[in-house]
Write an enzyme that holds these catalytic residues in place. Sequence first.
Site, PDB file in Angstrom:
ATOM      1  N   THR A  97      33.030  32.675  36.606  1.00 13.08           N
ATOM      2  CA  THR A  97      34.456  32.947  36.758  1.00 13.08           C
ATOM      3  C   THR A  97      35.081  31.698  37.349  1.00 13.08           C
ATOM      4  O   THR A  97      34.861  31.365  38.512  1.00 13.08           O
ATOM      5  CB  THR A  97      34.698  34.160  37.668  1.00 13.08           C
ATOM      6  OG1 THR A  97      34.160  35.334  37.037  1.00 13.08           O
ATOM      7  CG2 THR A  97      36.189  34.372  37.905  1.00 13.08           C
ATOM      8  N   LYS A 172      39.844  37.407  32.517  1.00 14.10           N
ATOM      9  CA  LYS A 172      39.153  37.772  33.748  1.00 14.10           C
ATOM     10  C   LYS A 172      40.133  37.813  34.922  1.00 14.10           C
ATOM     11  O   LYS A 172      40.010  38.642  35.828  1.00 14.10           O
ATOM     12  CB  LYS A 172      38.024  36.780  34.034  1.00 14.10           C
ATOM     13  CG  LYS A 172      37.234  37.042  35.328  1.00 14.10           C
ATOM     14  CD  LYS A 172      36.554  38.420  35.326  1.00 14.10           C
ATOM     15  CE  LYS A 172      35.842  38.733  36.637  1.00 14.10           C
ATOM     16  NZ  LYS A 172      34.619  37.953  36.844  1.00 14.10           N
ATOM     17  N   LYS A 240      37.851  33.826  46.039  1.00 14.46           N
ATOM     18  CA  LYS A 240      37.768  32.675  45.131  1.00 14.46           C
ATOM     19  C   LYS A 240      38.455  33.012  43.816  1.00 14.46           C
ATOM     20  O   LYS A 240      39.254  32.230  43.296  1.00 14.46           O
ATOM     21  CB  LYS A 240      36.304  32.296  44.909  1.00 14.46           C
ATOM     22  CG  LYS A 240      36.082  31.069  44.034  1.00 14.46           C
ATOM     23  CD  LYS A 240      35.850  31.399  42.567  1.00 14.46           C
ATOM     24  CE  LYS A 240      34.533  32.080  42.334  1.00 14.46           C
ATOM     25  NZ  LYS A 240      34.262  32.271  40.883  1.00 14.46           N
TER      26      LYS A 240
END
Length: 292
Positions: A97, A172, A240
């Site tokens: 990711t 995502k 993050k």
Amino acid sequence: MMKVAFIGLGVMGYPMAGFLKQAGHDVCVYNRTLAKAEKWQQQYQGRIALTPREAAQDAEIVFSCVGNDNDLRAVVLGEDGVLAGMKSGAILVDHTTASADIARELAATCAEQSKGFLDAPVSGGQAGAEKGVLTIMIGGDSAVFEKVRPVIDAYARCAELIGDVGSGQLAKMVNQICIAGAVQGLAEGIHFAKCADLDVNKVIDVISKGAAQSWQMENRHQAMIDNSYEFGFAVDWMRKDLAITLNEARHNKANLPVTAVVDQFYGEVQGMGGSRWDTASLHARLEKFTDK
């Protein structure tokens, strides 16, 4: 069956590489901590390499699943990186990711070297990886995707091509936006039920059969009820991901007020010592700051 390499044996990559081996592929793995790679080799009887470059040599498909953009550049573009070892015509599938920018950067470099690239972040958490039922959002060329699809089916419940390179990472981000709001809503609901002296398990049992039902409710309500957050997707990693998402939103002018607030809430959880707690620990923050 194919010769494949897997770079990064974290909580996601370790079982994903294992499913590839169990599916009959010739798998070579690399991990920054050699002991983890040796443990994987003992469990799955695959091969290990001492550098990403070595792992990628002769592989038809190279999978990567590391921490962030900088980690990705290091294992892919470094002197001993994946691209230094990949042969012409091979494909790099990145499950990290990361940002859409790094996906486009790597895709351009791969194209210059006649190598394929897909950005393919995953959803489903550690449990999904261990059960081989991940959801994968993919950006890239459709012909490249069709070559890879039968291989990633080893650990995917759903794998869909969203669009051009970068689209997987953007999808995502949508996933994480939706999760942030859903977890906060569930945390507040359970916190309210506790404050109202309700039988929380009974409440969840009832409302989970109605419009409030969600994956988060089904899989995270007990952690909140028990105040037990020692599993699942860590707060550090969620922050993050949300940082990447909020940065992208500044560029595309998306208005994400709830996501921004929930990100701040996770910052408070980190301040409570919960950096490695599961994302359900938003409930712990409510419990801490309630005046009872």
